[in-house]
Write a protein that holds these residues in place. Structure first.
Motif, mmCIF file in Angstrom:
data_model
loop_
_atom_site.group_PDB
_atom_site.id
_atom_site.type_symbol
_atom_site.label_atom_id
_atom_site.label_comp_id
_atom_site.label_asym_id
_atom_site.label_seq_id
_atom_site.Cartn_x
_atom_site.Cartn_y
_atom_site.Cartn_z
ATOM 1 N N ARG A 1 1.795 -11.191 50.592
ATOM 2 C CA ARG A 1 1.020 -10.015 51.039
ATOM 3 C C ARG A 1 1.774 -9.299 52.158
ATOM 4 O O ARG A 1 2.160 -9.902 53.154
ATOM 5 C CB ARG A 1 -0.350 -10.460 51.550
ATOM 6 N N TRP A 2 1.964 -7.996 51.985
ATOM 7 C CA TRP A 2 2.585 -7.182 53.024
ATOM 8 C C TRP A 2 2.245 -5.722 52.766
ATOM 9 O O TRP A 2 2.075 -5.319 51.617
ATOM 10 C CB TRP A 2 4.118 -7.385 53.015
ATOM 11 N N SER A 3 2.156 -4.935 53.824
ATOM 12 C CA SER A 3 1.819 -3.511 53.635
ATOM 13 C C SER A 3 3.100 -2.743 53.296
ATOM 14 O O SER A 3 3.683 -2.072 54.154
ATOM 15 C CB SER A 3 1.175 -2.963 54.909
ATOM 16 N N TRP A 4 3.531 -2.870 52.024
ATOM 17 C CA TRP A 4 4.803 -2.268 51.608
ATOM 18 C C TRP A 4 4.829 -0.758 51.788
ATOM 19 O O TRP A 4 5.886 -0.183 52.077
ATOM 20 C CB TRP A 4 5.087 -2.628 50.138
ATOM 21 N N GLU A 5 3.657 -0.118 51.599
ATOM 22 C CA GLU A 5 3.628 1.356 51.720
ATOM 23 C C GLU A 5 4.164 1.821 53.077
ATOM 24 O O GLU A 5 4.756 2.896 53.178
ATOM 25 C CB GLU A 5 2.199 1.903 51.532
ATOM 26 N N TRP B 1 6.604 0.948 54.503
ATOM 27 C CA TRP B 1 8.075 1.008 54.492
ATOM 28 C C TRP B 1 8.606 1.981 53.433
ATOM 29 O O TRP B 1 9.783 1.922 53.074
ATOM 30 C CB TRP B 1 8.652 -0.393 54.243
ATOM 31 N N SER B 2 7.743 2.861 52.953
ATOM 32 C CA SER B 2 8.193 3.748 51.864
ATOM 33 C C SER B 2 9.260 4.739 52.342
ATOM 34 O O SER B 2 9.894 5.402 51.534
ATOM 35 C CB SER B 2 7.007 4.478 51.237
ATOM 36 N N ASP B 3 9.485 4.811 53.671
ATOM 37 C CA ASP B 3 10.562 5.697 54.159
ATOM 38 C C ASP B 3 11.916 5.285 53.575
ATOM 39 O O ASP B 3 12.824 6.106 53.441
ATOM 40 C CB ASP B 3 10.630 5.671 55.695
ATOM 41 N N CYS B 4 12.043 4.000 53.186
ATOM 42 C CA CYS B 4 13.357 3.542 52.693
ATOM 43 C C CYS B 4 13.640 4.076 51.292
ATOM 44 O O CYS B 4 14.787 4.063 50.840
ATOM 45 C CB CYS B 4 13.426 2.015 52.704
ATOM 46 N N LEU B 5 12.595 4.586 50.596
ATOM 47 C CA LEU B 5 12.794 5.021 49.208
ATOM 48 C C LEU B 5 13.529 6.358 49.129
ATOM 49 O O LEU B 5 14.095 6.700 48.103
ATOM 50 C CB LEU B 5 11.442 5.132 48.492
ATOM 51 N N ILE C 1 7.008 -7.869 40.538
ATOM 52 C CA ILE C 1 6.721 -6.521 40.023
ATOM 53 C C ILE C 1 5.255 -6.171 40.332
ATOM 54 O O ILE C 1 4.929 -5.043 40.692
ATOM 55 C CB ILE C 1 6.994 -6.456 38.494
ATOM 56 N N ASP C 2 4.366 -7.162 40.207
ATOM 57 C CA ASP C 2 2.935 -6.917 40.435
ATOM 58 C C ASP C 2 2.589 -6.677 41.901
ATOM 59 O O ASP C 2 1.645 -5.953 42.202
ATOM 60 C CB ASP C 2 2.091 -8.105 39.921
ATOM 61 N N ILE C 3 3.332 -7.316 42.826
ATOM 62 C CA ILE C 3 2.896 -7.210 44.235
ATOM 63 C C ILE C 3 3.383 -5.943 44.927
ATOM 64 O O ILE C 3 2.809 -5.529 45.922
ATOM 65 C CB ILE C 3 3.328 -8.430 45.090
ATOM 66 N N VAL C 4 4.481 -5.336 44.431
ATOM 67 C CA VAL C 4 4.967 -4.140 45.144
ATOM 68 C C VAL C 4 4.480 -2.872 44.444
ATOM 69 O O VAL C 4 4.316 -2.857 43.227
ATOM 70 C CB VAL C 4 6.518 -4.106 45.276
ATOM 71 N N PRO C 5 4.248 -1.818 45.212
ATOM 72 C CA PRO C 5 3.791 -0.551 44.606
ATOM 73 C C PRO C 5 4.806 -0.041 43.578
ATOM 74 O O PRO C 5 6.010 -0.303 43.701
ATOM 75 C CB PRO C 5 3.723 0.406 45.801
ATOM 76 N N ALA C 6 4.314 0.675 42.582
ATOM 77 C CA ALA C 6 5.183 1.169 41.498
ATOM 78 C C ALA C 6 6.324 2.021 42.055
ATOM 79 O O ALA C 6 7.442 2.026 41.517
ATOM 80 C CB ALA C 6 4.357 1.967 40.510
#
Length: 784
Positions: free
Chosen positions: A416-420, A422-426, A455-460
């Motif tokens: 579990r982690w708030s991946w969103e 870190w979306s700046d890295c995309l 694949i299931d745990i990280v946002p698309a």
């Protein structure tokens, strides 16, 4: 009937000794009565036992002084109380401590020696040692900086031993001997000004000094001591139980330290390496709780020293270690969780290597989160966020450790982690540190889980950084590739292997494979046939693709075929190329197979090094797994050399024992022939082993030469390309490459030091570009 009684009497002393040891080791832990009354009670017990158990009590007290530095002042108070009651015992203890200090210095146990010096200095506060004799000892320490032709790290250690004792004893020494202390501090200052610090960039976790400067350890300590002096030596954090006994202790007679001369520098002296102080938090990071002491306050030094000591004492027992850290005295006056997290990361990121195995830090942090679920996970999440934000300037070796820690940590908390967040890295170039970090973390998480789960745990939106499906790529499996040379042979091989064919049958099937290299054949072109290797390795790995175990069995069963096909250096390199082609989507499988192939001598270490720097791997050159493979290869080589060396030493020792035995028997009618008969086999064995050691060492040296040579070639090409094209040199690739070069130097520094002269004469010459040469010079400065 008398016997049982007798037996009980003989076991009694050992029971009493165990009880004494337990009482001494446990004093200062949490208990219902106050520390002062516990100390007074224990001093009474020990005093009563002195007539019969003096040497045992001396031994235990010397040991706790060395090994339990976090309870330093508790034990100095205890010794003070004993000295007040029994002056002779106090004198014997001081002598025993000095003996132990000399022993530690002789066998390079410098970290323990620091604790002993600090203990002796705190005995001044307990009226056991007279202040002037302590100052005299420190004068001898500081005079080491005047020695000629000694390494700087020697002077550094004596400086550190002196300065790091001052938070405990500075006030007392200054009151008694202010002029002498002023002189010592001004000598210290002039030494610190002339010290060279070329090594610092190599040891820094971050290249940027914002938000926190990454200071060299002696510079930082010097600033802390100067501030302490300005504050009139008032320090507010050290627990000082002896103050409660002042009326008793001030009556006691004091001892003078015997004159102490630092043992001279020898060839075998190995001093601690310099360090850089890791800083991650300051008072602004925890606005709610108690204020964090500033970076240059001596309290920060004392707290960090004590927390490091607790970890060092208890690191093998994570539960005890976590509990001890959280029950640190004075924890309500400081933001303890922040200090603990900072100290743990300081150790994890310490260069060249952490004090303990990396996985210990993960388990310790998990344990701390369990014990403080309401507060510690938040501090850890805040720290992780900060580390992520500062990735651009973080040392590559530390990024590796951050990846390992974070992925392992996540695997214990359902990933579990708030991946969103870190979306700046995309939106960044995928070679930049942040996207690279996320990609490698997900890759590592997959090793601790399975592909679909990740694949299931990280946002698309993160799919561009998600690991590839780790399937085998078999180029002869597709009908559309029928025209490929070797296609039909691959089909035959598949049937033969499924039918449990022998090695000879495999050889006869491979006999018909044409050699694409025959045109430029120079007489030995037949031995290396890339197509044969391709067909065989592709087919075998495809058939064994189900698991690591299947692949290992396949390598073992067809070991002879592998050895024959990969006889030449070119052949070995080609086997590795094919392994990469088949498994490029499964880095862990590549790492495991290469490891197995080195162990079974299908390929050698130099071939792996050449393959890693080859153009075929350029695409993956900055990937984490590539360097994992290279370091594992170097470690295998080093272990191999050590193993043979050990065998040689053991055989020499056996021969020496044989001679000694004969000399002691010394029979008159002993004839020389029997001597030769006995010694002969051992002498032959020694000769054989000596040859093996020499050949292994030359292979080891060659491995490092290959690695450094390839680094220099790659970096030089990059620098020339940038210069001619007028482009900025400092690309993400360059940062990664130059820091990987540093990493090789740092992680294998003990071995590489043996080959310094060769490296300097052959590779790191004055003509080399200064960017690359600087790394070598920083490395040389580490033990200079």
């Amino acid at each position: 009937a008398g016997q049982p009684h007798k037996r009980r009497r003989t076991s009694e002393p050992s029971e009493i000794e165990e009880r004494l040891e337990s009482l001494i080791c446990r004093v200062g832990e949490k208990s219902n009565s106050s520390l002062e009354s516990n100390l007074e009670g224990l001093a009474g017990v020990l005093e009563a036992d002195l007539p019969n158990y003096k040497s045992k009590i001396l031994r235990i007290l010397c040991t706790v002084a060395r090994l339990l530095p976090e309870k330093l002042t508790v034990y100095t108070t205890l010794v003070g109380l004993l000295n007040a009651r029994n002056y002779n015992f106090g004198g014997e203890f001081v002598e025993a401590m000095i003996r132990q200090l000399k022993e530690c210095l002789k066998v390079n146990m410098y970290n323990e020696a620091v604790h002993l010096v600090r203990f002796l200095s705190d005995l001044v506060n307990c009226h056991v040692i007279a202040a002037p004799s302590m100052v005299a000892m420190f004068e001898n320490f500081v005079s080491v900086t005047q020695e000629e032709d000694v390494p700087q790290v020697r002077c550094d250690w004596y400086m550190f031993a002196f300065l790091s004792s001052l938070p405990w004893v500075g006030k007392e020494l200054y009151e008694k001997k202010d002029a002498e202390m002023d002189r010592l501090l001004s000598q210290t200052e002039s030494y610190l000004k002339r010290r060279q610090k070329i090594h610092v960039p190599m040891l820094q976790v971050w290249t940027a000094d914002k938000p926190h400067p990454q200071e060299e350890y002696l510079d930082c300590l010097w600033s802390q001591i100067q501030k302490l002096k300005k504050d009139r030596w008032q320090e507010r954090h050290i627990l000082r139980p002896y103050l409660a006994f002042d009326s008793v202790l001030c009556e006691a007679l004091q001892h003078n330290l015997p004159p102490f001369t630092p043992p001279p520098h020898t060839e075998d002296s190995v001093y601690p390496m310099p360090r850089v102080i890791f800083r991650m938090f300051d008072y602004t990071d925890d606005p709610e709780g108690p204020v964090m002491p500033g970076s240059h306050s001596v309290e920060r030094f004392v707290i960090e020293e004590n927390l490091h000591c607790i970890i060092k004492s208890h690191w093998k027992e994570r539960k005890t270690c976590a509990a001890q850290l959280l029950s640190y005295p004075g924890n309500n006056k400081i933001p303890l969780n922040y200090h603990i997290v900072e100290v743990i990361f300081a150790e994890l990121f310490q260069l060249p290597s952490p004090p303990h195995i990396e996985v210990m830090y993960t388990t310790l942090l998990i344990e701390l989160c369990k014990l403080q679920p309401g507060s510690l996970p938040q501090v850890l999440a805040q720290a992780t966020e900060m580390l992520y934000m500062r990735l651009d300037t973080m040392n590559t070796t530390c990024v590796d450790r951050f990846i390992n820690w974070f992925s392992h940590h996540l695997s214990n908390f359902q990933f579990r982690w708030s991946w969103e967040d870190w979306s700046d890295c995309l939106t960044q170039d995928l070679e930049k540190p942040k996207p690279k970090f996320v990609r490698e973390v997900l890759e590592k998480c997959m090793r601790l889980s399975y592909h679909q789960r990740i694949i299931d745990i990280v946002p698309a939106s993160f799919s561009v950084l998600s690991p590839a499906n780790p399937v085998c790529i078999y180029k002869y499996g597709d009908e559309s590739n029928r025209s490929l040379p070797g296609y039909t042979v691959a089909l035959c091989l598949t049937i033969a292997i499924k039918n449990k064919a022998s090695n000879d049958e495999i050889f006869s099937i491979l006999k018909d494979v044409p050699n694409p290299n025959q045109d430029d054949d120079d007489g030995e072109g037949f031995t290396f046939n890339p197509l044969k290797i391709e067909v065989f390795v592709q087919t075998l790995l495809h058939l064994a693709a189900k698991s690591f175990s299947h692949s290992f069995s396949a390598l073992a069963k067809f070991h002879e075929v592998f050895k024959t096909l990969a006889e030449s250096d070119e052949g070995k390199l080609h086997v590795l190329r094919v392994v990469y082609e088949v498994w490029k989507n499964h880095p862990q499988m590549i790492a495991v197979l290469v490891d197995k192939m080195i162990r079974t001598q299908i390929v050698d270490c130099a071939a792996v090094a050449n393959w890693i720097f080859s153009s075929e791997l350029a695409h993956d050159f900055t990937r984490f797994y590539i360097w994992e493979i290279l370091h594992s290869t170097i470690r295998k080589m080093n272990k191999h050399v050590l193993k043979i060396h050990k065998e040689l030493e053991e055989t020499k020792a056996r021969l020496a024992r044989q001679h000694k035995r004969r000399d002691s028997d010394d029979d008159d009618d002993d004839d020389d022939r029997s001597t030769d008969r006995e010694d002969g086999p051992l002498e032959e064995q020694i000769e054989r082993l000596q040859e093996k050691v020499e050949s292994a060492q030359s292979e080891q040296k060659n491995l490092f030469l290959v690695i450094f040579q390839r680094f220099i070639m790659l970096l030089t090409e990059h620098l020339v390309r940038c210069e001619t094209g007028g482009i900025d040199v400092f690309t993400p690739w360059y940062k990664s490459c130059i820091e990987r070069l540093q990493q090789i130097f740092l992680q294998h520094h003990q071995i590489i030091q043996q080959y310094m002269v060769t490296l300097e004469n052959l590779l790191f010459t004055a003509e080399l570009d200064h960017h690359i040469l600087a790394v070598f010079q920083q490395f040389c400065a580490l033990q200079a």
